[in-house]
Scaffold this motif. Structure first.
Motif, PDB file in Angstrom:
ATOM      1  N   ALA A  56       0.991  -0.933   0.060  1.00 53.99           N
ATOM      2  CA  ALA A  56      -0.253  -0.141  -0.240  1.00 53.99           C
ATOM      3  C   ALA A  56       0.912   0.840   0.252  1.00 53.99           C
ATOM      4  CB  ALA A  56      -0.927   0.310   1.125  1.00 53.99           C
ATOM      5  N   LYS A  57       0.214   1.779  -1.051  1.00 49.45           N
ATOM      6  CA  LYS A  57       0.786   3.496  -0.868  1.00 49.45           C
ATOM      7  C   LYS A  57       0.791   4.390   0.524  1.00 49.45           C
ATOM      8  CE  LYS A  57       0.993   4.568  -5.493  1.00 49.45           C
ATOM      9  NZ  LYS A  57       0.218   5.357  -6.709  1.00 49.45           N
ATOM     10  N   PRO A  58       2.136   4.961   1.011  1.00 50.05           N
ATOM     11  CA  PRO A  58       1.658   5.653   2.443  1.00 50.05           C
ATOM     12  C   PRO A  58       0.851   6.969   1.783  1.00 50.05           C
ATOM     13  CG  PRO A  58       4.019   6.419   1.596  1.00 50.05           C
ATOM     14  CD  PRO A  58       2.934   4.793   0.315  1.00 50.05           C
ATOM     15  N   ALA A  59       0.012   7.255   3.125  1.00 53.05           N
ATOM     16  CA  ALA A  59      -0.724   8.661   3.073  1.00 53.05           C
ATOM     17  C   ALA A  59       0.170   9.614   2.903  1.00 53.05           C
ATOM     18  CB  ALA A  59      -1.567   8.050   4.498  1.00 53.05           C
ATOM     19  N   PRO A  60      -0.413  10.237   2.380  1.00 51.12           N
ATOM     20  CA  PRO A  60      -0.030  11.547   1.830  1.00 51.12           C
ATOM     21  C   PRO A  60      -0.174  12.470   3.675  1.00 51.12           C
ATOM     22  CG  PRO A  60      -2.249  11.744   0.490  1.00 51.12           C
ATOM     23  CD  PRO A  60      -2.293  10.070   1.338  1.00 51.12           C
ATOM     24  N   GLU A  70       4.347  20.676   4.911  1.00 48.28           N
ATOM     25  CA  GLU A  70       5.508  20.701   4.996  1.00 48.28           C
ATOM     26  C   GLU A  70       6.720  19.121   4.476  1.00 48.28           C
ATOM     27  OE1 GLU A  70       7.209  21.985   8.824  1.00 48.28           O
ATOM     28  OE2 GLU A  70       4.682  23.458   8.684  1.00 48.28           O
ATOM     29  N   CYS A  71       7.893  19.622   4.455  1.00 43.22           N
ATOM     30  CA  CYS A  71       8.392  18.746   4.014  1.00 43.22           C
ATOM     31  C   CYS A  71       9.087  18.771   5.089  1.00 43.22           C
ATOM     32  CB  CYS A  71      10.283  19.283   2.901  1.00 43.22           C
ATOM     33  SG  CYS A  71      11.665  18.048   2.836  1.00 43.22           S
ATOM     34  N   LEU A  84       5.788  19.520  -3.018  1.00 43.73           N
ATOM     35  CA  LEU A  84       5.529  18.682  -1.290  1.00 43.73           C
ATOM     36  C   LEU A  84       6.754  17.816  -2.425  1.00 43.73           C
ATOM     37  CD1 LEU A  84       7.279  18.153   1.256  1.00 43.73           C
ATOM     38  CD2 LEU A  84       4.068  16.938   1.379  1.00 43.73           C
ATOM     39  N   THR A  85       5.901  16.238  -3.531  1.00 47.54           N
ATOM     40  CA  THR A  85       6.766  15.723  -4.155  1.00 47.54           C
ATOM     41  C   THR A  85       7.458  15.675  -5.173  1.00 47.54           C
ATOM     42  OG1 THR A  85       4.130  14.626  -4.462  1.00 47.54           O
ATOM     43  CG2 THR A  85       5.685  13.339  -5.638  1.00 47.54           C
TER      44      THR A  85
END
Length: 100
Positions: A56-60, A70-71, A84-85
């Protein structure tokens, strides 16, 4: 001569067309004009069964109180998640700025 228990299983019987002249997949019911189309389709069923599920992809990350993303590495903030991506790619892939 090898005993039967060590021999590979016999090949499946050739597909037989249905009343409309189409070759049907026994698993999902898809129909094909030619036996070769059915053979390719069946191979895809087998490949899907053998492939492990994708993680599963991590949640944004959620936006902060000011509505900015924020980074976690450097604290830079962006109005859009896409910004941010792209920024995170610099940290993760260490690409030079002129590539992003």
């Amino acid at each position: 001569r090898l005993p039967r228990s060590l021999l590979p299983p016999p090949p499946p019987p050739p597909p037989v067309p249905n009343a409309r002249g189409l070759y049907e997949c026994g698993d999902c019911g898809s129909a094909f004009d030619k036996p070769h189309g059915l053979a390719i389709h069946r191979g895809r069923h087998c490949a899907k069964e053998a492939r492990p599920p994708k993680p599963a992809k991590p949640a944004p990350p959620p936006p902060n109180a000011a509505g900015l993303f924020e980074c976690v590495d450097c604290g830079s903030a962006f109005e859009r998640l896409h910004g941010l991506t792209i920024h995170r790619a610099r940290h993760l892939l260490t690409l030079p700025r002129h590539f992003l």
